[in-house]
Design an enzyme around this catalytic site. Structure first.
Site, short mmCIF file in Angstrom:
data_model
loop_
_atom_site.label_atom_id
_atom_site.label_comp_id
_atom_site.label_asym_id
_atom_site.label_seq_id
_atom_site.Cartn_x
_atom_site.Cartn_y
_atom_site.Cartn_z
N SER A 1 0.89 -1.01 -0.02
CA SER A 1 -0.03 0.14 0.04
C SER A 1 0.97 1.28 -0.07
O SER A 1 0.64 2.07 -0.75
CB SER A 1 -0.80 0.11 1.29
OG SER A 1 -1.71 -1.13 1.19
N ARG B 1 1.33 3.93 -3.41
CA ARG B 1 0.93 5.10 -3.21
C ARG B 1 2.58 6.10 -3.37
O ARG B 1 2.38 7.28 -3.97
CB ARG B 1 0.45 5.45 -1.44
CG ARG B 1 -0.93 5.14 -1.70
CD ARG B 1 -1.07 5.03 -0.14
NE ARG B 1 -2.84 4.67 -0.17
CZ ARG B 1 -3.35 3.70 -0.04
NH1 ARG B 1 -2.68 2.70 -0.26
NH2 ARG B 1 -4.46 3.44 0.12
N SER C 1 -15.03 0.77 -1.49
CA SER C 1 -13.40 0.47 -1.38
C SER C 1 -12.84 2.08 -1.12
O SER C 1 -13.19 2.89 -1.74
CB SER C 1 -13.00 0.10 -2.68
OG SER C 1 -11.41 0.44 -2.74
N GLN D 1 -10.07 3.08 -1.78
CA GLN D 1 -9.12 3.12 -2.66
C GLN D 1 -9.66 4.19 -3.77
O GLN D 1 -8.94 4.96 -4.30
CB GLN D 1 -8.66 2.11 -3.52
CG GLN D 1 -7.77 0.94 -2.78
CD GLN D 1 -7.24 -0.28 -3.61
OE1 GLN D 1 -7.79 -0.46 -4.78
NE2 GLN D 1 -6.41 -0.88 -2.77
N GLU E 1 -8.48 -6.76 5.03
CA GLU E 1 -7.55 -7.55 4.34
C GLU E 1 -7.11 -8.50 5.19
O GLU E 1 -6.59 -9.57 4.84
CB GLU E 1 -6.47 -6.71 3.93
CG GLU E 1 -5.53 -5.78 4.89
CD GLU E 1 -4.99 -4.89 4.36
OE1 GLU E 1 -3.75 -4.75 4.66
OE2 GLU E 1 -5.19 -4.25 3.14
#
Length: 432
Positions: free
Chosen positions: A31, A35, A177, A179, A320
């Site tokens: 992650s 990013r 999400s 995201q 997750e």
């Protein structure tokens, strides 16, 4: 559900023959790595990303950014990323970005494509075509992007770059999400007017990942404000000459869970004392389930207790972790309930159906609910543990194998998405 792989490619997960005593180094956070690469591509000068993850998802991200003009080069201590503006393609070019099954690539790079001048086609594995992205594409259109997805709300789709995005205010449904929100915020400094995002449709899952995005934007020099469900990122230049990636605490989860499942002690060097990673929640969880957990300057040490306690767990913010936690709870002293993770149906596979099917198939009593799982421990036996091209299911199968002989984990190479060396590292932990 249909099988994702072939039994010609399987792994008999090793049984722990006694208490563990091992130190395990895990790779960099996926992650954070992806990013950092996106922010580096938008920066005004090159960024040296140190100790990044090297995995399929990370390579797909670098390849995608290269197609958008941000070239990179590997160095002795990481990856040097050059800004996309220095390598923009021409307006008459059409390029294709391969997404694989990488959610971060599918969600984080379309905004960057809209900032350029090329026509960019996004497509990937069959599994990525089932993963939602419609709300993000709709928000990008509202901010000035030219996107065609023929109403699918999922790949394949095409972004026609117009040399920039006006930005401004937009409503976003990020309930499926977090995201979606991170994608807008990461690219926002390059929008003409920045962006103000107002969340609608319910709270996004995984608040830690939102905090991670905000923290990293600030580290790269962005101006960021948050007022409850409204986020503002000002337009401006980004810069961060060097960024060090933390170890991936979600990838560390099966190893620290192993101490609780098999007994003994597992140490994770370099576990940060302060972090936005959702995997840090494992410390309080394992304490609740009966293990002893100690964090100091050297890292994290987990020692298994005499029993594993059943629990009622709301994993909405740390979904997750559900696969490895579910596997551990199959050995608990009482039933458990996991809630808050309906969004896992839209991950690499429908993780709730997959877990209920596979854990029950090896003897546990596991059933789906609207937003989670009910797990009742029962005697378990060996057999095939299907993984559905999902790296977290490979890790869950490994945890089961610690106490169950003959767990045949299908397609272990799938774990290359986040940790290509997972199987040899797992075996070394047991040998130690």
């Amino acid at each position: 559900m249909t099988d994702a792989g072939s039994l010609e490619n399987s792994w008999i997960a090793p049984v722990a023959e006694g208490p563990l005593d091992a130190a395990v180094r895990v790779p960099g956070s996926k992650s954070i790595t992806n990013r950092a690469y996106v922010l580096a591509a938008l920066a005004s000068a090159p960024t040296r990303v140190r100790a990044p993850l090297d995995s399929r998802d990370a390579r797909l991200m670098l390849d995608a950014l290269a197609m958008l003009g941000a070239r990179s080069e590997h160095t002795a201590d990481g990856v040097l990323v050059h800004p996309a503006a220095s390598g923009q393609r021409g307006a008459d070019e059409t390029v294709t970005i391969a997404l694989g099954n990488a959610g971060t690539v599918a969600r984080f790079t379309p905004a960057l494509a809209a900032l350029g001048s090329s026509t960019v086609i996004f497509d990937g594995d069959e599994a990525i075509r089932r993963r939602p992205i419609g709300p993000l594409l709709a928000a990008l259109r509202d901010l000035g992007a030219d996107i065609e997805d023929e109403g699918r709300g999922a790949p394949p789709f095409t972004v026609r770059g117009n040399g920039g995005l006006r930005g401004g205010k937009v409503n976003l449904d990020s309930s499926a999400s977090s995201q979606f929100l991170s994608a807008l915020l990461l690219a926002a400094p390059a929008f003409d007017a920045g962006v103000t995002v107002r969340l609608i449709g319910g709270n996004p899952p995984s608040e830690p990942h939102i905090a991670m995005t905000l923290d990293m934007l600030r580290r790269f020099g962005a101006t960021v404000e948050r007022d409850g469900a409204e986020f503002y990122v000002a337009p401006g230049q980004l810069s961060c000459p060097g960024y060090v990636v933390e170890p991936d605490l979600s990838t560390a989860a099966p190893f620290v869970v192993a101490a609780a499942a098999a007994g003994g002690t597992v140490r994770i060097p370099g576990w940060p004392q302060h972090t936005t990673q959702p995997g840090d929640w494992m410390r309080s969880l394992l304490t609740e389930l009966g293990a002893t957990v100690e964090l100091d300057a050297r890292g994290l040490t987990v020692t298994g207790g005499p029993t594993i306690h059943g629990a009622n767990l709301d994993l909405h913010e740390v979904g997750e972790l559900t696969p490895v936690i579910s596997a551990l709870l199959c050995f608990a002293d009482s039933p458990s309930v996991i809630t808050g993770v309906a969004h896992l149906r839209g991950h690499e596979t429908d993780r709730l159906t997959a877990l209920a099917t596979e854990l029950s198939g090896l003897g546990a009593k596991v059933s789906e609910t609207d937003d989670g799982l009910k797990i009742t421990p029962a005697p378990m036996h060996g057999g095939v543990f299907h993984t559905y091209d999902d790296h977290r299911l490979v890790m869950a199968g490994a945890v089961l194998g610690l106490r169950v002989h003959g767990v045949e984990v299908e397609n272990p190479a799938t774990v290359g998405k986040t940790f290509p060396d997972f199987v040899p590292t797992w075996t070394t932990m047991l040998d130690a």
